[in-house]
Design a protein around this motif. Structure first.
Motif, PDB file in Angstrom:
ATOM      1  N   VAL A 189      -4.129   5.512  -8.027  1.00 17.80           N
ATOM      2  CA  VAL A 189      -3.195   5.415  -8.499  1.00 17.80           C
ATOM      3  C   VAL A 189      -2.248   4.519 -10.037  1.00 17.80           C
ATOM      4  O   VAL A 189      -2.838   3.327  -9.770  1.00 17.80           O
ATOM      5  CB  VAL A 189      -2.406   5.112  -7.576  1.00 17.80           C
ATOM      6  N   VAL A 190      -1.704   5.284 -10.918  1.00 13.59           N
ATOM      7  CA  VAL A 190      -1.733   4.450 -11.987  1.00 13.59           C
ATOM      8  C   VAL A 190      -0.293   4.760 -12.305  1.00 13.59           C
ATOM      9  O   VAL A 190       0.394   6.237 -12.301  1.00 13.59           O
ATOM     10  CB  VAL A 190      -2.530   5.380 -13.471  1.00 13.59           C
ATOM     11  N   LEU A 191       0.963   3.970 -12.184  1.00 11.98           N
ATOM     12  CA  LEU A 191       1.913   4.673 -12.051  1.00 11.98           C
ATOM     13  C   LEU A 191       2.518   3.610 -14.141  1.00 11.98           C
ATOM     14  O   LEU A 191       2.526   2.644 -14.194  1.00 11.98           O
ATOM     15  CB  LEU A 191       2.064   3.506 -11.089  1.00 11.98           C
ATOM     16  N   ASP A 192       3.514   4.129 -14.951  1.00 14.36           N
ATOM     17  CA  ASP A 192       3.366   3.563 -16.381  1.00 14.36           C
ATOM     18  C   ASP A 192       2.737   2.596 -16.342  1.00 14.36           C
ATOM     19  O   ASP A 192       2.725   2.503 -17.528  1.00 14.36           O
ATOM     20  CB  ASP A 192       4.721   2.767 -15.382  1.00 14.36           C
ATOM     21  N   PRO A 209      -2.465   0.944 -14.490  1.00 11.86           N
ATOM     22  CA  PRO A 209      -3.236   1.292 -12.186  1.00 11.86           C
ATOM     23  C   PRO A 209      -3.240   0.303 -11.983  1.00 11.86           C
ATOM     24  O   PRO A 209      -3.242  -0.803 -11.345  1.00 11.86           O
ATOM     25  CB  PRO A 209      -4.780   0.863 -12.742  1.00 11.86           C
ATOM     26  N   LEU A 210      -2.352   0.988 -10.022  1.00 14.98           N
ATOM     27  CA  LEU A 210      -2.241   0.080  -9.230  1.00 14.98           C
ATOM     28  C   LEU A 210      -3.258  -0.591  -8.118  1.00 14.98           C
ATOM     29  O   LEU A 210      -3.812   0.313  -7.935  1.00 14.98           O
ATOM     30  CB  LEU A 210      -1.591   1.148  -8.180  1.00 14.98           C
ATOM     31  N   ASP A 211      -2.979  -1.718  -7.944  1.00 16.58           N
ATOM     32  CA  ASP A 211      -4.704  -1.850  -7.323  1.00 16.58           C
ATOM     33  C   ASP A 211      -4.089  -2.292  -5.455  1.00 16.58           C
ATOM     34  O   ASP A 211      -2.900  -3.001  -5.280  1.00 16.58           O
ATOM     35  CB  ASP A 211      -5.217  -3.358  -7.692  1.00 16.58           C
ATOM     36  N   TYR A 212      -4.106  -1.507  -4.504  1.00 13.52           N
ATOM     37  CA  TYR A 212      -3.593  -1.609  -4.019  1.00 13.52           C
ATOM     38  C   TYR A 212      -3.376  -2.750  -2.653  1.00 13.52           C
ATOM     39  O   TYR A 212      -3.117  -2.890  -1.555  1.00 13.52           O
ATOM     40  CB  TYR A 212      -3.731  -0.449  -2.828  1.00 13.52           C
ATOM     41  N   ALA A 213      -4.995  -3.812  -2.981  1.00 14.86           N
ATOM     42  CA  ALA A 213      -5.706  -4.572  -2.250  1.00 14.86           C
ATOM     43  C   ALA A 213      -4.576  -5.879  -3.095  1.00 14.86           C
ATOM     44  O   ALA A 213      -4.411  -6.918  -2.420  1.00 14.86           O
ATOM     45  CB  ALA A 213      -7.196  -4.801  -2.520  1.00 14.86           C
ATOM     46  N   LYS A 265      -1.085  -7.951  -3.423  1.00 13.05           N
ATOM     47  CA  LYS A 265       0.024  -7.491  -2.915  1.00 13.05           C
ATOM     48  C   LYS A 265       1.207  -7.908  -3.609  1.00 13.05           C
ATOM     49  O   LYS A 265       1.783  -7.504  -4.008  1.00 13.05           O
ATOM     50  CB  LYS A 265       0.387  -9.202  -1.480  1.00 13.05           C
ATOM     51  N   GLN A 266       0.885  -8.205  -4.746  1.00 11.06           N
ATOM     52  CA  GLN A 266       1.662  -8.662  -5.498  1.00 11.06           C
ATOM     53  C   GLN A 266       1.818  -7.093  -6.362  1.00 11.06           C
ATOM     54  O   GLN A 266       2.477  -6.921  -6.876  1.00 11.06           O
ATOM     55  CB  GLN A 266       1.185  -9.633  -7.200  1.00 11.06           C
ATOM     56  N   ASN A 267       0.698  -6.514  -6.552  1.00  6.57           N
ATOM     57  CA  ASN A 267       0.530  -5.418  -7.456  1.00  6.57           C
ATOM     58  C   ASN A 267       1.780  -4.603  -6.537  1.00  6.57           C
ATOM     59  O   ASN A 267       2.194  -3.266  -6.767  1.00  6.57           O
ATOM     60  CB  ASN A 267      -0.773  -4.575  -7.788  1.00  6.57           C
ATOM     61  N   VAL A 268       0.994  -4.702  -5.188  1.00  3.08           N
ATOM     62  CA  VAL A 268       1.796  -3.552  -3.756  1.00  3.08           C
ATOM     63  C   VAL A 268       3.737  -3.755  -4.493  1.00  3.08           C
ATOM     64  O   VAL A 268       4.312  -3.012  -4.488  1.00  3.08           O
ATOM     65  CB  VAL A 268       1.443  -3.693  -2.997  1.00  3.08           C
ATOM     66  N   ARG A 269       3.977  -4.877  -4.489  1.00  2.00           N
ATOM     67  CA  ARG A 269       5.267  -5.213  -4.600  1.00  2.00           C
ATOM     68  C   ARG A 269       5.787  -5.056  -5.740  1.00  2.00           C
ATOM     69  O   ARG A 269       7.062  -4.338  -5.742  1.00  2.00           O
ATOM     70  CB  ARG A 269       5.273  -7.420  -4.309  1.00  2.00           C
ATOM     71  N   ASP A 270       4.788  -5.276  -6.855  1.00  3.65           N
ATOM     72  CA  ASP A 270       5.666  -4.609  -8.233  1.00  3.65           C
ATOM     73  C   ASP A 270       5.967  -2.873  -7.743  1.00  3.65           C
ATOM     74  O   ASP A 270       6.678  -2.371  -8.336  1.00  3.65           O
ATOM     75  CB  ASP A 270       4.705  -4.914  -9.331  1.00  3.65           C
ATOM     76  N   ALA A 271       4.803  -2.410  -7.431  1.00  2.00           N
ATOM     77  CA  ALA A 271       5.306  -0.833  -7.256  1.00  2.00           C
ATOM     78  C   ALA A 271       6.296  -1.055  -6.152  1.00  2.00           C
ATOM     79  O   ALA A 271       6.817   0.013  -6.564  1.00  2.00           O
ATOM     80  CB  ALA A 271       3.829  -0.041  -6.644  1.00  2.00           C
ATOM     81  N   ARG A 272       7.129  -1.461  -5.220  1.00  3.03           N
ATOM     82  CA  ARG A 272       7.395  -1.077  -4.877  1.00  3.03           C
ATOM     83  C   ARG A 272       9.106  -1.145  -4.703  1.00  3.03           C
ATOM     84  O   ARG A 272      10.417  -0.772  -4.819  1.00  3.03           O
ATOM     85  CB  ARG A 272       7.689  -1.364  -3.358  1.00  3.03           C
ATOM     86  N   ASP A 273       8.864  -2.439  -7.122  1.00  6.94           N
ATOM     87  CA  ASP A 273      10.335  -2.758  -6.697  1.00  6.94           C
ATOM     88  C   ASP A 273      10.497  -1.320  -7.807  1.00  6.94           C
ATOM     89  O   ASP A 273      11.807  -1.034  -8.372  1.00  6.94           O
ATOM     90  CB  ASP A 273       9.811  -3.698  -8.143  1.00  6.94           C
ATOM     91  N   LYS A 274       9.347  -0.523  -7.690  1.00  5.30           N
ATOM     92  CA  LYS A 274       9.620   1.230  -8.958  1.00  5.30           C
ATOM     93  C   LYS A 274       9.896   2.352  -7.982  1.00  5.30           C
ATOM     94  O   LYS A 274      10.067   3.475  -8.896  1.00  5.30           O
ATOM     95  CB  LYS A 274       8.314   1.072  -9.544  1.00  5.30           C
ATOM     96  N   MET A 275       9.429   2.072  -7.028  1.00  5.44           N
ATOM     97  CA  MET A 275       9.462   3.463  -6.198  1.00  5.44           C
ATOM     98  C   MET A 275       9.515   3.033  -4.485  1.00  5.44           C
ATOM     99  O   MET A 275      10.013   2.369  -4.009  1.00  5.44           O
ATOM    100  CB  MET A 275       7.706   3.331  -5.023  1.00  5.44           C
ATOM    101  N   ALA A 276      10.200   4.458  -4.345  1.00  6.58           N
ATOM    102  CA  ALA A 276      11.643   4.033  -3.004  1.00  6.58           C
ATOM    103  C   ALA A 276      11.231   4.547  -1.821  1.00  6.58           C
ATOM    104  O   ALA A 276      11.349   6.235  -2.457  1.00  6.58           O
ATOM    105  CB  ALA A 276      13.363   3.176  -3.059  1.00  6.58           C
ATOM    106  N   ILE A 277      11.430   5.170  -0.774  1.00  5.05           N
ATOM    107  CA  ILE A 277      10.466   5.629   0.126  1.00  5.05           C
ATOM    108  C   ILE A 277      12.109   6.193   1.344  1.00  5.05           C
ATOM    109  O   ILE A 277      12.360   5.073   1.910  1.00  5.05           O
ATOM    110  CB  ILE A 277       9.568   5.337   0.548  1.00  5.05           C
ATOM    111  N   VAL A 278      12.594   7.378   1.943  1.00  5.08           N
ATOM    112  CA  VAL A 278      13.166   7.457   2.969  1.00  5.08           C
ATOM    113  C   VAL A 278      12.858   8.746   3.717  1.00  5.08           C
ATOM    114  O   VAL A 278      11.415   9.787   3.505  1.00  5.08           O
ATOM    115  CB  VAL A 278      14.168   8.066   2.456  1.00  5.08           C
ATOM    116  N   PHE A 279      12.100   7.828   5.163  1.00  3.23           N
ATOM    117  CA  PHE A 279      11.675   9.248   5.793  1.00  3.23           C
ATOM    118  C   PHE A 279      12.379   9.870   6.834  1.00  3.23           C
ATOM    119  O   PHE A 279      14.205   9.457   6.355  1.00  3.23           O
ATOM    120  CB  PHE A 279      11.267   7.723   7.092  1.00  3.23           C
ATOM    121  N   GLN A 280      11.793  10.639   7.168  1.00  5.15           N
ATOM    122  CA  GLN A 280      12.602  11.376   8.452  1.00  5.15           C
ATOM    123  C   GLN A 280      13.803  10.601   8.864  1.00  5.15           C
ATOM    124  O   GLN A 280      14.802  11.157   8.952  1.00  5.15           O
ATOM    125  CB  GLN A 280      11.919  12.665   9.174  1.00  5.15           C
TER     126      GLN A 280
END
Ligand code: ATP
Ligand code: MG
Length: 246
Positions: free
Chosen positions: A60-63, A66-70, A72-87
């Motif tokens: 997955v490449v964001l901006d 490439p995002l390294d899901y392994a 934690k810092q990368n995932v935190r950075d990604a979550r700074d840019k993405m938000a999710i709303v569940f049902q």
């Protein structure tokens, strides 16, 4: 450069592979709708993007990064840019509306309370809840709670908003008020990836529609292509059934 590029992404729950070779490129400001039968992997794709389930292959490449899901810092950075709303909106029942919206930016993002509250009030106004700051979730209708959940996601200032069937638990009368909110956000150019069974809405709001089945992308096209001139029999079959059903 696409806002988000998904390249040959696969993922699995335990031994069961649920996403196979997903490739999708999303431009900034696009509204992409994921459609497809139950179990086709729509929610799983959003979960992988958010770092809630690791990919087994692909990237997955964001901006352009490439995002390294392994990591934690990368995932935190990604979550700074993405938000999710569940049902299920999962509001904090012991907090009023304003606190629900402000708690993460203040406690997690460590942003100044005054600024966050000013922004939150503006967000609540935009979702039509300016008069509900001090209500508690159990004093709100389902549609109102869902709109608080959207405001809460927006308070994180996402560039990319992932919405998973956010109207599915609502009475038909409440669906429109939530969809109106999404329409407004789409008009403001925020990039969105949404899962919805509301085909009329998908048709109206999407720049492109992605048809999924059995963990794969069957077909991607404009709403006019997918609903009027689908190339794949599987898409025509699904769209035909769901349109007849609604
Ligand atoms: N937590 C889980 N553990 C194991 N398998 C799961 C889990 N969540 C989903 N699955 C499986 O993964 C596959 C894809 O599920 P997913 O929830 O992504 O489908 P969906 O397209 O969102 O369906 P729906 O329209 O019903 O929400 C299904 O076969 C499902 O049974
Ligand atoms: Mg789902």
């Amino acid at each position: 450069m696409p806002h988000l590029a998904v390249e040959n992404l696969s993922s699995a729950y335990a031994q069961q592979q649920v996403l196979r070779n997903i490739t999708l490129s999303v431009e900034r400001g696009e509204v992409i709708s994921l459609i497809g039968p139950s179990g086709s992997g729509k929610s799983t794709l959003l979960r992988v993007l958010m770092g809630l389930l690791p990919p087994t292959a692909g990237r997955v490449v964001l901006d352009d990064a490439p995002l390294d899901y392994a990591s934690k810092q990368n995932v935190r950075d990604a979550r700074d840019k993405m938000a999710i709303v569940f049902q299920q909106y999962n509001l904090f029942q012991n907090m009023d509306v304003l606190s629900n919206v402000t708690v993460a930016p203040i406690k997690i993002k460590k942003r100044p309370r005054e600024q966050v509250e000013t922004e939150a009030k503006e967000l609540l106004r935009r979702v039509g809840l300016a008069d509900k700051h001090h209500s508690y979730p159990d004093e709100l209708s389902g549609g109102q709670q869902q709109r608080v959940a959207i405001a809460r996601a927006l308070a994180l200032r996402p560039e990319l908003l992932l919405l998973d069937e956010i109207t599915a638990a609502l009475d038909p009368e409440l669906v429109n008020e939530v969809l109106d909110t999404v329409r407004t956000l789409a008009g403001e150019g925020i990039t969105m990836l949404l899962v919805s069974h509301e085909m009329a809405f998908v048709r109206e709001v999407s720049t492109r529609v992605v048809m999924m089945d059995k963990g794969q992308i069957v077909e991607t096209g404009t709403p006019a292509q997918i609903f009027g001139n689908a190339q794949e029999a599987r898409t025509r079959d699904f769209v035909g059934k769901i349109l007849r059903h609604h």
